[in-house]
Scaffold this active site. Structure first.
Site, PDB file in Angstrom:
ATOM      1  N   CYS A  37       0.849  -1.183   0.000  1.00 27.79           N
ATOM      2  CA  CYS A  37       0.000   0.000   0.000  1.00 27.79           C
ATOM      3  C   CYS A  37       0.887   1.236   0.000  1.00 27.79           C
ATOM      4  CB  CYS A  37      -0.961   0.020   1.183  1.00 27.79           C
ATOM      5  SG  CYS A  37      -2.395   1.083   0.844  1.00 27.79           S
ATOM      6  N   CYS A  61      -4.034   6.087   0.328  1.00 28.89           N
ATOM      7  CA  CYS A  61      -3.504   4.840  -0.224  1.00 28.89           C
ATOM      8  C   CYS A  61      -3.158   4.965  -1.709  1.00 28.89           C
ATOM      9  CB  CYS A  61      -4.492   3.703  -0.001  1.00 28.89           C
ATOM     10  SG  CYS A  61      -4.956   3.524   1.728  1.00 28.89           S
ATOM     11  N   LYS A  68     -12.267  -4.864   1.725  1.00 25.51           N
ATOM     12  CA  LYS A  68     -11.724  -4.092   2.842  1.00 25.51           C
ATOM     13  C   LYS A  68     -12.675  -2.930   3.107  1.00 25.51           C
ATOM     14  CE  LYS A  68      -7.691  -1.496   4.379  1.00 25.51           C
ATOM     15  NZ  LYS A  68      -6.293  -1.135   4.076  1.00 25.51           N
ATOM     16  N   ARG A 114      -3.246   2.873  12.828  1.00 25.29           N
ATOM     17  CA  ARG A 114      -2.733   4.114  12.234  1.00 25.29           C
ATOM     18  C   ARG A 114      -1.680   4.761  13.129  1.00 25.29           C
ATOM     19  NH1 ARG A 114      -8.401   5.774   9.235  1.00 25.29           N
ATOM     20  NH2 ARG A 114      -8.238   3.977   7.835  1.00 25.29           N
ATOM     21  N   ARG A 122     -11.282   7.603   3.839  1.00 22.69           N
ATOM     22  CA  ARG A 122     -11.008   6.640   2.767  1.00 22.69           C
ATOM     23  C   ARG A 122     -12.285   6.076   2.150  1.00 22.69           C
ATOM     24  NH1 ARG A 122      -5.976   4.263   6.184  1.00 22.69           N
ATOM     25  NH2 ARG A 122      -4.516   5.869   5.521  1.00 22.69           N
ATOM     26  N   GLU A 142     -16.515  -7.462  -5.462  1.00 18.44           N
ATOM     27  CA  GLU A 142     -15.091  -7.116  -5.306  1.00 18.44           C
ATOM     28  C   GLU A 142     -14.217  -8.374  -5.364  1.00 18.44           C
ATOM     29  OE1 GLU A 142     -13.299  -4.535  -5.260  1.00 18.44           O
ATOM     30  OE2 GLU A 142     -14.430  -2.791  -4.627  1.00 18.44           O
ATOM     31  N   LYS A 167     -11.643  -7.786   5.570  1.00 19.45           N
ATOM     32  CA  LYS A 167     -11.051  -6.971   6.638  1.00 19.45           C
ATOM     33  C   LYS A 167     -12.006  -5.833   6.984  1.00 19.45           C
ATOM     34  CE  LYS A 167      -6.992  -4.161   7.668  1.00 19.45           C
ATOM     35  NZ  LYS A 167      -5.774  -3.525   7.200  1.00 19.45           N
ATOM     36  N   SER A 202      -6.506  -4.147  14.311  1.00 14.93           N
ATOM     37  CA  SER A 202      -5.957  -3.511  15.510  1.00 14.93           C
ATOM     38  C   SER A 202      -7.035  -3.121  16.529  1.00 14.93           C
ATOM     39  CB  SER A 202      -5.146  -2.279  15.111  1.00 14.93           C
ATOM     40  OG  SER A 202      -5.960  -1.341  14.416  1.00 14.93           O
ATOM     41  N   TYR A 245      -3.036 -10.127  15.758  1.00 21.60           N
ATOM     42  CA  TYR A 245      -1.996  -9.729  16.711  1.00 21.60           C
ATOM     43  C   TYR A 245      -1.987 -10.650  17.926  1.00 21.60           C
ATOM     44  CZ  TYR A 245      -2.267  -5.645  13.737  1.00 21.60           C
ATOM     45  OH  TYR A 245      -2.290  -4.822  12.642  1.00 21.60           O
TER      46      TYR A 245
END
Ligand SMILES: [Zn+2]
Length: 325
Positions: free
Chosen positions: A120, A130, A195, A205, A217, A233, A248, A274, A313
């Site tokens: 990206c 992006c 996404k 971020r 975005r 998509e 996502k 996140s 994570y």
């Protein structure tokens, strides 16, 4: 004939029985651990909104990868922080960028891991979008060309899989062509096909220093209200040559994961992002929830919905817990 002949509780009487009939079995086999690569050496900067997550220089990435491989996690995905940002995010395709140097270092150390690179521009552009900007608009086709150049630089560094996350139209095709022209026809593409424009990316971020400096975005990431559009998509990305696709975020979009899984016969990945991670961590630090049980339940739900590959994570904790249980 139902009750008293049928008693579903018969199969829940003991852990042996429950384990015997369990439909979803968590293993480390599909886990991907995300890492943030930064310039320099011996750098290990904690990301305050994501306890346990760090910005790492290439040497530290190698150490982290040794631990990840030792835990039986098969893959990492690398995000990069540049030395300098500019209008076109030129460091994204720099052979000496943090991601490229980290991939080379992992390869040199001969660690048995699949190395996926996020492709990206938002970490690299001064405006944090992006793609490239003209008159306040994110341009599609010129951005795709820059993304393809970034993907090629990752392949040259030794990445196994490139993962475009920008949501420009046609970028999977542009990346496939660029890789093939340069004899990287064996490098796979994991496309962030669906996404969503999500508030759950907030802590990332900070980690990737990629917040947009103006606007948002919504003109390229998907509207959270749309499900059928996600199938469109995915279909387009597969036509363009994606080998695997991703949904996502994960938890607010389990229905999307399930629909995609039912419609398409390709590996489906989901990104437990996140914000999903940080909410669990914050509640656990306050003693409000049982972190281990919560994480096992959340990751089970993502796999049960249909994702065979899960970026999270929590991967290292999860691997430890699965080992000890
Ligand atoms: Zn981006």
């Amino acid at each position: 004939m139902t009750f008293p002949v049928h008693r579903p509780r018969r199969l829940r009487r003991s852990e042996a029985l429950r384990g015997f009939v369990r439909e979803t079995r968590l293993t480390t086999a599909g886990l991907v651990y995300p890492l943030f690569a930064c310039p320099g050496s011996k750098v290990r900067v904690p990301v305050s909104s994501m306890p346990g997550v760090f910005q790492l220089s290439a040497d530290q990435i190698v150490e982290e990868c040794r631990e990840v491989a030792g835990l039986g996690i098969p893959a990492v995905i690398l995000f990069g922080l540049p030395e300098h940002k500019d209008e076109t995010g030129s460091e994204a395709a720099d052979a000496n960028g943090a991601v490229q140097r980290s991939v080379e270092a992992i390869r040199k150390a001969k660690i048995e891991l699949l190395v996926i690179t996020d492709v990206c521009l938002c970490e690299y552009t001064s405006h944090g979008h992006c793609g490239v900007i003209k008159d306040g608009e994110v341009l599609n086709d010129p951005s795709s060309e820059l993304l393809a150049a970034a993907a090629l630089s990752h392949a040259r560094a030794g990445a196994d899989i490139v993962a475009p996350s920008d949501m420009m139209d046609g970028r999977v095709g542009a990346i496939r062509r660029k890789l093939d022209e340069n004899h990287f026809e064996d490098i796979a593409i994991l496309s962030y096909a669906a996404k969503y424009c999500s508030a759950f990316y907030g802590p990332f971020r900070e980690a990737a220093q990629s917040a947009p400096q103006f606007g948002d975005r919504r003109s390229y990431q998907m509207d959270p209200a749309n499900a059928r559009e996600a199938l469109r998509e995915v279909e387009l990305d597969l036509e363009e040559g994606a080998d695997m696709i991703m949904v996502k975020p994960a938890l607010p979009y389990l229905d999307i994961i399930q629909r995609v899984r039912e419609r398409f016969d390709v590996p489906v990945a989901a990104y437990n992002v996140s914000g999903e991670y940080s909410m669990v961590k914050a509640a656990a630090q306050n003693g409000w929830i049982d972190e281990k049980r919560i994480v096992l339940e959340l990751i089970t739900s993502i796999q049960r919905a249909g994702a065979s590959i899960i970026l999270t994570y929590h991967a290292k904790d999860l691997a430890r817990w699965l080992k000890s249980s």
